[in-house]
Design an enzyme around this catalytic site. Structure first.
Site, PDB file in Angstrom:
ATOM      1  N   LYS A 139      26.712  38.969  46.684  1.00  0.00           N
ATOM      2  CA  LYS A 139      26.337  37.913  45.287  1.00  0.00           C
ATOM      3  C   LYS A 139      25.293  37.130  46.131  1.00  0.00           C
ATOM      4  CE  LYS A 139      28.324  37.089  42.227  1.00  0.00           C
ATOM      5  NZ  LYS A 139      27.921  37.698  40.918  1.00  0.00           N
TER       6      LYS A 139
ATOM      7  N   ARG B   4      40.742  25.718  48.582  1.00  0.00           N
ATOM      8  CA  ARG B   4      39.838  26.185  47.476  1.00  0.00           C
ATOM      9  C   ARG B   4      39.732  24.978  46.419  1.00  0.00           C
ATOM     10  NH1 ARG B   4      39.131  29.230  50.808  1.00  0.00           N
ATOM     11  NH2 ARG B   4      38.991  31.529  51.010  1.00  0.00           N
TER      12      ARG B   4
ATOM     13  N   THR C  90      28.664  32.556  42.731  1.00  0.00           N
ATOM     14  CA  THR C  90      29.895  31.926  43.183  1.00  0.00           C
ATOM     15  C   THR C  90      29.434  30.976  44.434  1.00  0.00           C
ATOM     16  OG1 THR C  90      31.610  32.531  44.500  1.00  0.00           O
ATOM     17  CG2 THR C  90      29.916  34.053  44.742  1.00  0.00           C
ATOM     18  N   ASP C  91      30.456  30.125  44.902  1.00  0.00           N
ATOM     19  CA  ASP C  91      30.254  28.954  45.672  1.00  0.00           C
ATOM     20  C   ASP C  91      30.199  29.953  47.045  1.00  0.00           C
ATOM     21  OD1 ASP C  91      32.792  29.377  45.576  1.00  0.00           O
ATOM     22  OD2 ASP C  91      33.664  27.331  45.594  1.00  0.00           O
ATOM     23  N   GLU C  92      30.899  31.053  46.936  1.00  0.00           N
ATOM     24  CA  GLU C  92      31.253  31.708  48.216  1.00  0.00           C
ATOM     25  C   GLU C  92      29.945  31.917  49.072  1.00  0.00           C
ATOM     26  OE1 GLU C  92      34.070  34.796  48.599  1.00  0.00           O
ATOM     27  OE2 GLU C  92      35.457  33.656  47.404  1.00  0.00           O
TER      28      GLU C  92
ATOM     29  N   ALA D 233      28.113  38.412  50.406  1.00  0.00           N
ATOM     30  CA  ALA D 233      26.851  38.784  50.969  1.00  0.00           C
ATOM     31  C   ALA D 233      26.253  39.520  49.790  1.00  0.00           C
ATOM     32  CB  ALA D 233      26.967  39.576  52.210  1.00  0.00           C
TER      33      ALA D 233
ATOM     34  N   ILE E 125      25.651  48.917  34.269  1.00  0.00           N
ATOM     35  CA  ILE E 125      24.368  47.694  34.337  1.00  0.00           C
ATOM     36  C   ILE E 125      23.490  48.568  35.370  1.00  0.00           C
ATOM     37  CG2 ILE E 125      25.497  45.741  34.141  1.00  0.00           C
ATOM     38  CD1 ILE E 125      25.292  45.310  37.285  1.00  0.00           C
TER      39      ILE E 125
ATOM     40  N   THR F  13      27.071  47.658  42.361  1.00  0.00           N
ATOM     41  CA  THR F  13      26.951  46.658  41.329  1.00  0.00           C
ATOM     42  C   THR F  13      26.264  45.573  41.422  1.00  0.00           C
ATOM     43  OG1 THR F  13      28.935  47.965  40.216  1.00  0.00           O
ATOM     44  CG2 THR F  13      28.459  45.604  39.756  1.00  0.00           C
TER      45      THR F  13
ATOM     46  N   TYR G  26      31.734  40.892  50.177  1.00  0.00           N
ATOM     47  CA  TYR G  26      31.564  40.367  48.688  1.00  0.00           C
ATOM     48  C   TYR G  26      30.608  39.078  48.643  1.00  0.00           C
ATOM     49  CZ  TYR G  26      32.347  37.133  44.613  1.00  0.00           C
ATOM     50  OH  TYR G  26      32.376  36.393  43.660  1.00  0.00           O
TER      51      TYR G  26
ATOM     52  N   ALA H 113      28.842  40.564  35.097  1.00  0.00           N
ATOM     53  CA  ALA H 113      29.404  42.016  35.579  1.00  0.00           C
ATOM     54  C   ALA H 113      29.100  42.162  37.005  1.00  0.00           C
ATOM     55  CB  ALA H 113      28.479  43.203  35.158  1.00  0.00           C
TER      56      ALA H 113
HETATM   57  P1  NAD Z   1      36.393  40.627  37.068  1.00  0.00           P
HETATM   58  O1  NAD Z   1      36.404  41.463  38.383  1.00  0.00           O
HETATM   59  O2  NAD Z   1      37.455  39.984  36.357  1.00  0.00           O
HETATM   60  O3  NAD Z   1      35.440  41.260  36.068  1.00  0.00           O
HETATM   61  C1  NAD Z   1      34.284  41.974  36.317  1.00  0.00           C
HETATM   62  C2  NAD Z   1      33.878  42.831  34.955  1.00  0.00           C
HETATM   63  O4  NAD Z   1      32.498  43.495  35.265  1.00  0.00           O
HETATM   64  C3  NAD Z   1      34.943  43.821  34.674  1.00  0.00           C
HETATM   65  O5  NAD Z   1      35.099  44.040  33.132  1.00  0.00           O
HETATM   66  C4  NAD Z   1      34.487  45.204  35.214  1.00  0.00           C
HETATM   67  O6  NAD Z   1      34.575  46.201  34.230  1.00  0.00           O
HETATM   68  C5  NAD Z   1      32.887  44.712  34.876  1.00  0.00           C
HETATM   69  N1  NAD Z   1      31.794  45.727  35.986  1.00  0.00           N
HETATM   70  C6  NAD Z   1      32.018  46.062  37.157  1.00  0.00           C
HETATM   71  N2  NAD Z   1      30.834  46.735  37.569  1.00  0.00           N
HETATM   72  C7  NAD Z   1      30.198  47.157  36.466  1.00  0.00           C
HETATM   73  C8  NAD Z   1      29.105  47.813  36.294  1.00  0.00           C
HETATM   74  N3  NAD Z   1      28.471  48.421  37.391  1.00  0.00           N
HETATM   75  N4  NAD Z   1      28.498  47.786  35.059  1.00  0.00           N
HETATM   76  C9  NAD Z   1      28.841  47.265  34.098  1.00  0.00           C
HETATM   77  N5  NAD Z   1      30.184  46.458  34.071  1.00  0.00           N
HETATM   78  C10 NAD Z   1      30.766  46.438  35.255  1.00  0.00           C
HETATM   79  O7  NAD Z   1      35.334  39.392  37.712  1.00  0.00           O
HETATM   80  P2  NAD Z   1      35.450  37.704  37.279  1.00  0.00           P
HETATM   81  O8  NAD Z   1      36.551  37.141  38.104  1.00  0.00           O
HETATM   82  O9  NAD Z   1      35.628  37.769  35.678  1.00  0.00           O
HETATM   83  O10 NAD Z   1      33.864  37.239  37.601  1.00  0.00           O
HETATM   84  C11 NAD Z   1      32.992  37.366  36.926  1.00  0.00           C
HETATM   85  C12 NAD Z   1      31.884  36.831  37.430  1.00  0.00           C
HETATM   86  O11 NAD Z   1      31.871  35.555  37.958  1.00  0.00           O
HETATM   87  C13 NAD Z   1      31.202  37.613  38.874  1.00  0.00           C
HETATM   88  O12 NAD Z   1      29.907  37.930  38.715  1.00  0.00           O
HETATM   89  C14 NAD Z   1      31.848  36.803  39.961  1.00  0.00           C
HETATM   90  O13 NAD Z   1      31.115  36.903  41.214  1.00  0.00           O
HETATM   91  C15 NAD Z   1      31.560  35.494  39.262  1.00  0.00           C
HETATM   92  N6  NAD Z   1      32.639  34.342  39.894  1.00  0.00           N
HETATM   93  C16 NAD Z   1      33.939  34.622  39.840  1.00  0.00           C
HETATM   94  C17 NAD Z   1      34.819  33.521  40.009  1.00  0.00           C
HETATM   95  C18 NAD Z   1      36.341  33.693  39.890  1.00  0.00           C
HETATM   96  O14 NAD Z   1      36.859  32.737  40.492  1.00  0.00           O
HETATM   97  N7  NAD Z   1      36.871  34.712  39.656  1.00  0.00           N
HETATM   98  C19 NAD Z   1      34.151  32.304  40.570  1.00  0.00           C
HETATM   99  C20 NAD Z   1      32.841  32.228  40.667  1.00  0.00           C
HETATM  100  C21 NAD Z   1      31.981  33.218  40.342  1.00  0.00           C
HETATM  101  O1  DAU Z   2      35.081  30.698  45.172  1.00  0.00           O
HETATM  102  C1  DAU Z   2      34.702  31.554  44.135  1.00  0.00           C
HETATM  103  C2  DAU Z   2      35.458  33.095  44.343  1.00  0.00           C
HETATM  104  O2  DAU Z   2      36.903  32.797  44.241  1.00  0.00           O
HETATM  105  C3  DAU Z   2      35.012  33.990  43.566  1.00  0.00           C
HETATM  106  O3  DAU Z   2      33.401  34.436  43.990  1.00  0.00           O
HETATM  107  C4  DAU Z   2      35.864  35.348  43.767  1.00  0.00           C
HETATM  108  O4  DAU Z   2      35.314  36.279  42.606  1.00  0.00           O
HETATM  109  C5  DAU Z   2      37.168  34.969  43.328  1.00  0.00           C
HETATM  110  O5  DAU Z   2      38.121  36.107  43.545  1.00  0.00           O
HETATM  111  C6  DAU Z   2      37.795  33.872  44.334  1.00  0.00           C
HETATM  112  O6  DAU Z   2      37.635  34.252  45.632  1.00  0.00           O
HETATM  113  P1  DAU Z   2      38.887  33.823  46.665  1.00  0.00           P
HETATM  114  O7  DAU Z   2      39.014  34.792  47.907  1.00  0.00           O
HETATM  115  O8  DAU Z   2      38.899  32.363  46.985  1.00  0.00           O
HETATM  116  O9  DAU Z   2      40.034  34.243  45.617  1.00  0.00           O
HETATM  117  P2  DAU Z   2      41.683  34.919  46.033  1.00  0.00           P
HETATM  118  O10 DAU Z   2      42.458  34.534  44.526  1.00  0.00           O
HETATM  119  O11 DAU Z   2      41.522  36.267  46.315  1.00  0.00           O
HETATM  120  O12 DAU Z   2      42.176  34.089  46.938  1.00  0.00           O
HETATM  121  C7  DAU Z   2      42.453  32.335  47.022  1.00  0.00           C
HETATM  122  C8  DAU Z   2      43.220  32.210  48.081  1.00  0.00           C
HETATM  123  O13 DAU Z   2      44.318  32.512  48.455  1.00  0.00           O
HETATM  124  C9  DAU Z   2      42.331  32.414  49.394  1.00  0.00           C
HETATM  125  O14 DAU Z   2      42.225  31.222  50.443  1.00  0.00           O
HETATM  126  C10 DAU Z   2      43.061  33.719  49.858  1.00  0.00           C
HETATM  127  C11 DAU Z   2      44.330  33.141  49.459  1.00  0.00           C
HETATM  128  N1  DAU Z   2      45.523  34.448  49.323  1.00  0.00           N
HETATM  129  C12 DAU Z   2      45.077  35.398  48.307  1.00  0.00           C
HETATM  130  C13 DAU Z   2      45.802  36.239  48.057  1.00  0.00           C
HETATM  131  C14 DAU Z   2      45.122  37.412  47.353  1.00  0.00           C
HETATM  132  C15 DAU Z   2      46.693  34.504  49.523  1.00  0.00           C
HETATM  133  O15 DAU Z   2      46.992  33.536  50.669  1.00  0.00           O
HETATM  134  N2  DAU Z   2      47.453  35.527  49.379  1.00  0.00           N
HETATM  135  C16 DAU Z   2      47.025  36.294  48.824  1.00  0.00           C
HETATM  136  O16 DAU Z   2      47.956  37.444  48.384  1.00  0.00           O
END
Ligand code: NAD
Ligand code: DAU
Length: 337
Positions: free
Chosen positions: A155, A215, A123-125, A153, A60, A98, A151, A80
């Site tokens: 976002k 969470r 994200t809600d973070e 910060a 991107i 990114t 992360y 992304a």
């Molecule tokens: P993910 O890490 O599974 O996927 C991210 C994708 O972005 C990957 O396919 C990666 O190859 C691509 N990417 C990374 N850098 C890139 C770049 N420079 N150019 C093009 N592509 C690039 O992430 P996810 O969990 O699917 O999250 C997607 C979005 O949703 C993110 O913006 C994240 O902040 C947001 N989000 C995630 C969660 C969650 O619980 N996972 C919750 C709320 C918001």
């Molecule tokens: O709230 C939205 C966010 O949720 C997204 O923006 C992020 O992209 C996504 O990764 C997620 O962040 P968290 O840090 O909440 O998710 P994670 O799965 O890493 O952790 C969930 C909870 O579990 C957190 O309190 C940390 C804890 N944890 C996580 C891991 C990886 C453990 O206890 N053990 C572990 O090994």
């Protein structure tokens, strides 16, 4: 309608593309993804030859490429990102590159191409950490930003840039800030798929700190329907917080997964806490419900059970990930922090 989806080979982006092409078969989608460690073309293998789907491998930050592929798109839906908090603790460079710079390059491209409609996935973070004691407190659209990890910060910075392009250049934007997603194709570095796959491998699950962090969980399909609602009916310039009102402490969730999979508490290994570990997240999704009529459809019990089934039935998918580069990251995380 033609959509440019960024990050469509990741967890949520790939689920979103599948959701949109199933619901609107005549829509066209270009999926722009760099294929970082988290991007995986297998996530959309069933759509590889779909006539309305095209994959472009690219960054991107590549404005020339963006201008070319976004030129005839009606909307950019921007997923992304570098998305894992623990990795951002190990090093923030890629997160800034990114999530901050990449978002700015995309915004600038959207502006240059005549102010393209732009939806930003966030994200809600960005709102920080809630106390455990005050269980009625939850994030709403007006909650002040207080990100606490590299992360979140990055976002938060991207959200501010998106709003700046709306106010300064009139770019037609919307933002959604969603809570923790779970579901199929979730990368096994995140808690739920890590725990499910560890158990399927006969390994213990590493629970951080006292396990009392909370969470607010939403199934990825419900997140996709919320984004669908915002891109079609959202008000330009507005933010929508998204969640399914499903708060669980990590220990409660861990015990639920253990019991669904026929294991006992002896499989829990309490490990050193994540630095700066946010205590609690929670969302009050009243605005998207009242203004766009959106409602989550998947209850947590059945969502978790079907997620466990998916990981049991798709072992090749996650075993390949777990035996690749991912192992190096995992070893480093436990050595360094
Ligand atoms: P993910 O890490 O599974 O996927 C991210 C994708 O972005 C990957 O396919 C990666 O190859 C691509 N990417 C990374 N850098 C890139 C770049 N420079 N150019 C093009 N592509 C690039 O992430 P996810 O969990 O699917 O999250 C997607 C979005 O949703 C993110 O913006 C994240 O902040 C947001 N989000 C995630 C969660 C969650 O619980 N996972 C919750 C709320 C918001
Ligand atoms: O709230 C939205 C966010 O949720 C997204 O923006 C992020 O992209 C996504 O990764 C997620 O962040 P968290 O840090 O909440 O998710 P994670 O799965 O890493 O952790 C969930 C909870 O579990 C957190 O309190 C940390 C804890 N944890 C996580 C891991 C990886 C453990 O206890 N053990 C572990 O090994």
């Amino acid at each position: 309608m033609k959509l440019l989806v960024t990050g469509g080979a990741g967890f949520i982006g790939s689920n979103f593309i599948r959701y949109i092409l199933n619901k609107y078969p005549d829509y066209q989608i270009i999926n722009l993804d760099k294929l970082t460690y988290a991007g995986n073309l297998e996530n959309l293998k069933d759509f590889e030859y779909h006539p309305n789907y095209k994959f472009v491998r690219g960054d991107i930050l590549n404005s020339e490429l963006l201008e070319h592929i976004a030129a005839d798109c009606d909307i950019i839906v921007h997923f992304a990102a570098e998305s894992h908090v623990d990795r951002s603790v190990l090093g923030a460079d890629d997160f800034i590159r990114t999530n901050v710079l990449g978002t700015q390059v995309l915004l600038e491209t959207a502006r240059k191409l005549g102010n393209k409609r732009f939806h930003h996935i966030s994200t809600d973070e960005v709102f920080g950490s809630l106390p455990l004691e005050d269980s009625d407190k939850a994030f709403i659209e007006e909650t002040p930003y207080e990100p606490r990890s590299p992360y979140s910060a990055s976002k938060a910075a991207s959200d501010h840039l998106v709003r700046a392009y709306f106010h300064t250049y009139g770019l037609p934007i919307t933002i959604s800030n969603c809570s923790n997603n779970y579901g199929q194709y979730m990368f096994p570095e995140k808690m739920i798929p890590l725990f499910i796959t560890n158990l399927l491998q006969g390994e213990k699950v590493p629970l951080y700190g006292d396990g009392k962090n909370v969470r607010d969980w939403i199934h990825v399909d419900d997140h996709c329907s919320a984004v669908d609602a915002v891109i079609h009916r959202g008000k330009i310039g507005e933010t929508y917080v998204v969640g399914a009102r499903c708060e669980k402490s990590n220990i409660e969730l861990t015990k639920m997964i253990l019991s669904c999979m026929g294991f006992g508490d002896e499989m829990i290994e309490y490990v050193k806490d994540r630095p700066g570990h946010d205590r609690r997240y929670a969302i009050k999704p009243y605005k998207i419900q009242a203004e766009l009529g959106w409602r989550p459809q998947i209850d947590f019990d059945s969502g978790i059970r079907s997620m466990i089934d998916w990981y049991m039935n798709n072992q090749e998918w996650w075993r390949r990930i777990k035996s690749g580069d991912y192992k190096d990251y995992y070893d480093l995380w436990y050595k360094k922090r």
